[in-house]
Design a protein around this motif. Structure first.
Motif, mmCIF file in Angstrom:
data_model
loop_
_atom_site.group_PDB
_atom_site.id
_atom_site.type_symbol
_atom_site.label_atom_id
_atom_site.label_comp_id
_atom_site.label_asym_id
_atom_site.label_seq_id
_atom_site.Cartn_x
_atom_site.Cartn_y
_atom_site.Cartn_z
ATOM 1 N N LEU A 264 0.852 -1.192 0.000
ATOM 2 C CA LEU A 264 0.000 0.000 0.000
ATOM 3 C C LEU A 264 0.883 1.236 0.000
ATOM 4 C CD1 LEU A 264 -2.522 -1.076 2.788
ATOM 5 C CD2 LEU A 264 -2.846 -1.222 0.314
ATOM 6 N N ALA A 265 0.461 2.269 -0.723
ATOM 7 C CA ALA A 265 1.199 3.526 -0.786
ATOM 8 C C ALA A 265 0.607 4.509 0.211
ATOM 9 C CB ALA A 265 1.131 4.097 -2.194
ATOM 10 N N GLY A 266 1.482 5.250 0.897
ATOM 11 C CA GLY A 266 1.009 6.233 1.857
ATOM 12 C C GLY A 266 2.096 7.193 2.271
ATOM 13 N N THR A 267 1.767 8.026 3.261
ATOM 14 C CA THR A 267 2.673 9.047 3.773
ATOM 15 C C THR A 267 3.127 8.661 5.167
ATOM 16 O OG1 THR A 267 1.512 10.742 2.504
ATOM 17 C CG2 THR A 267 2.910 11.511 4.315
ATOM 18 N N PHE A 268 4.438 8.655 5.379
ATOM 19 C CA PHE A 268 5.025 8.291 6.663
ATOM 20 C C PHE A 268 5.030 9.497 7.602
ATOM 21 C CE2 PHE A 268 8.674 7.743 9.527
ATOM 22 C CZ PHE A 268 8.357 6.515 10.084
ATOM 23 N N ILE A 269 4.510 9.311 8.811
ATOM 24 C CA ILE A 269 4.509 10.345 9.845
ATOM 25 C C ILE A 269 5.373 9.817 10.984
ATOM 26 C CG2 ILE A 269 3.094 11.746 11.404
ATOM 27 C CD1 ILE A 269 2.459 12.139 8.384
ATOM 28 N N SER A 270 6.531 10.442 11.198
ATOM 29 C CA SER A 270 7.456 9.916 12.202
ATOM 30 C C SER A 270 7.155 10.451 13.588
ATOM 31 C CB SER A 270 8.897 10.244 11.818
ATOM 32 O OG SER A 270 9.130 11.629 11.880
ATOM 33 N N ASN A 271 7.636 9.724 14.566
ATOM 34 C CA ASN A 271 7.546 10.107 15.967
ATOM 35 C C ASN A 271 8.972 10.208 16.486
ATOM 36 O OD1 ASN A 271 7.492 9.356 18.988
ATOM 37 N ND2 ASN A 271 5.367 9.860 18.541
ATOM 38 N N SER A 272 9.235 11.156 17.374
ATOM 39 C CA SER A 272 10.593 11.370 17.873
ATOM 40 C C SER A 272 11.147 10.161 18.629
ATOM 41 C CB SER A 272 10.647 12.608 18.755
ATOM 42 O OG SER A 272 9.817 12.436 19.885
ATOM 43 N N LYS A 273 10.294 9.200 18.980
ATOM 44 C CA LYS A 273 10.760 7.994 19.683
ATOM 45 C C LYS A 273 11.205 6.901 18.714
ATOM 46 C CE LYS A 273 8.033 8.965 23.738
ATOM 47 N NZ LYS A 273 6.939 8.571 24.614
ATOM 48 N N GLY A 274 11.138 7.163 17.414
ATOM 49 C CA GLY A 274 11.658 6.220 16.432
ATOM 50 C C GLY A 274 10.616 5.473 15.632
ATOM 51 N N VAL B 7 -2.818 6.032 4.671
ATOM 52 C CA VAL B 7 -3.112 5.489 3.347
ATOM 53 C C VAL B 7 -4.514 5.945 2.951
ATOM 54 C CG1 VAL B 7 -3.426 3.371 2.014
ATOM 55 C CG2 VAL B 7 -1.644 3.474 3.772
ATOM 56 N N ASP B 8 -4.631 6.548 1.767
ATOM 57 C CA ASP B 8 -5.948 6.967 1.272
ATOM 58 C C ASP B 8 -6.879 5.765 1.203
ATOM 59 O OD1 ASP B 8 -5.165 9.599 1.009
ATOM 60 O OD2 ASP B 8 -4.769 9.467 -1.150
ATOM 61 N N GLY B 9 -8.116 5.977 1.641
ATOM 62 C CA GLY B 9 -9.113 4.917 1.598
ATOM 63 C C GLY B 9 -9.181 4.075 2.858
ATOM 64 N N TYR B 10 -8.281 4.300 3.806
ATOM 65 C CA TYR B 10 -8.289 3.572 5.073
ATOM 66 C C TYR B 10 -8.641 4.535 6.196
ATOM 67 C CZ TYR B 10 -6.240 -0.556 2.937
ATOM 68 O OH TYR B 10 -6.035 -1.673 2.163
ATOM 69 N N ALA B 11 -9.575 4.153 7.041
ATOM 70 C CA ALA B 11 -10.038 5.023 8.122
ATOM 71 C C ALA B 11 -8.944 5.274 9.162
ATOM 72 C CB ALA B 11 -11.265 4.413 8.798
ATOM 73 N N GLU B 12 -8.118 4.268 9.434
ATOM 74 C CA GLU B 12 -7.043 4.414 10.419
ATOM 75 C C GLU B 12 -5.697 4.249 9.748
ATOM 76 O OE1 GLU B 12 -7.204 2.097 13.941
ATOM 77 O OE2 GLU B 12 -8.997 3.106 14.667
ATOM 78 N N ASP B 13 -4.700 4.927 10.308
ATOM 79 C CA ASP B 13 -3.354 4.775 9.786
ATOM 80 C C ASP B 13 -2.741 3.467 10.280
ATOM 81 O OD1 ASP B 13 -2.993 5.520 12.430
ATOM 82 O OD2 ASP B 13 -2.149 7.465 11.959
ATOM 83 N N PHE B 14 -1.595 3.122 9.729
ATOM 84 C CA PHE B 14 -0.887 1.903 10.089
ATOM 85 C C PHE B 14 0.272 2.251 11.015
ATOM 86 C CE2 PHE B 14 -3.128 0.877 6.293
ATOM 87 C CZ PHE B 14 -3.390 -0.491 6.346
ATOM 88 N N TYR B 15 0.464 1.462 12.060
ATOM 89 C CA TYR B 15 1.563 1.649 13.005
ATOM 90 C C TYR B 15 2.814 0.987 12.437
ATOM 91 C CZ TYR B 15 4.486 0.866 17.100
ATOM 92 O OH TYR B 15 5.553 0.819 17.971
ATOM 93 N N ILE B 16 3.937 1.722 12.464
ATOM 94 C CA ILE B 16 5.210 1.194 11.974
ATOM 95 C C ILE B 16 6.187 1.165 13.149
ATOM 96 C CG2 ILE B 16 7.037 1.392 10.249
ATOM 97 C CD1 ILE B 16 4.207 1.261 8.994
ATOM 98 N N PRO B 17 6.535 -0.016 13.671
ATOM 99 C CA PRO B 17 7.506 -0.092 14.768
ATOM 100 C C PRO B 17 8.864 0.461 14.323
ATOM 101 C CG PRO B 17 6.424 -2.222 14.411
ATOM 102 C CD PRO B 17 6.051 -1.333 13.269
ATOM 103 N N ALA B 18 9.649 0.949 15.266
ATOM 104 C CA ALA B 18 10.941 1.576 14.963
ATOM 105 C C ALA B 18 11.835 0.693 14.098
ATOM 106 C CB ALA B 18 11.647 1.955 16.255
ATOM 107 N N GLU B 19 11.860 -0.608 14.387
ATOM 108 C CA GLU B 19 12.746 -1.507 13.638
ATOM 109 C C GLU B 19 12.226 -1.818 12.234
ATOM 110 O OE1 GLU B 19 9.927 -4.082 16.013
ATOM 111 O OE2 GLU B 19 11.087 -2.278 16.422
#
Length: 108
Positions: A7-17, A23-35
């Protein structure tokens, strides 16, 4: 075999890593663990691989598979030259950018 779709989308980073991908068309964003951010930068355009379904009360998890574009093309920060060397680092002013940026000697 399960068909795993990127899926294509925009990454929103957090200062904790860690970060999130919108992603367009999805109600919630996806969580990306630091690793699993694989050096994605705040506002980068990325391709992600979702991992299974969401756990009760949690967002779906995914892994960044590819960075397809950069959302930030200019950066404001403090240049810190390493002592007795020809290189340095830029420490970004933007809190979401948790990593310093290496600047080689010929560009410092």
């Amino acid at each position: 075999m399960v068909n795993k779709e990127l899926l294509a989308g925009t990454f929103i980073s957090n200062s904790k890593g860690f970060g999130f991908v919108q992603v367009d068309g999805y109600a919630e964003d996806f969580y990306i663990p630091a690793e699993k951010t694989h050096d994605a930068f705040h506002l980068d355009q990325v391709l992600i691989l979702p991992e299974g379904g969401p756990k009760r009360g949690q967002r779906r998890t995914a892994e960044v598979m590819e960075i397809t574009g950069h959302g930030i093309t200019r950066l404001v920060g403090t240049f810190d030259q390493a002592k007795n060397t020809h290189f340095g680092f830029v420490i970004p002013d933007l809190a979401q950018l948790e990593q310093d940026i290496f600047v080689p000697g010929e560009q410092s």
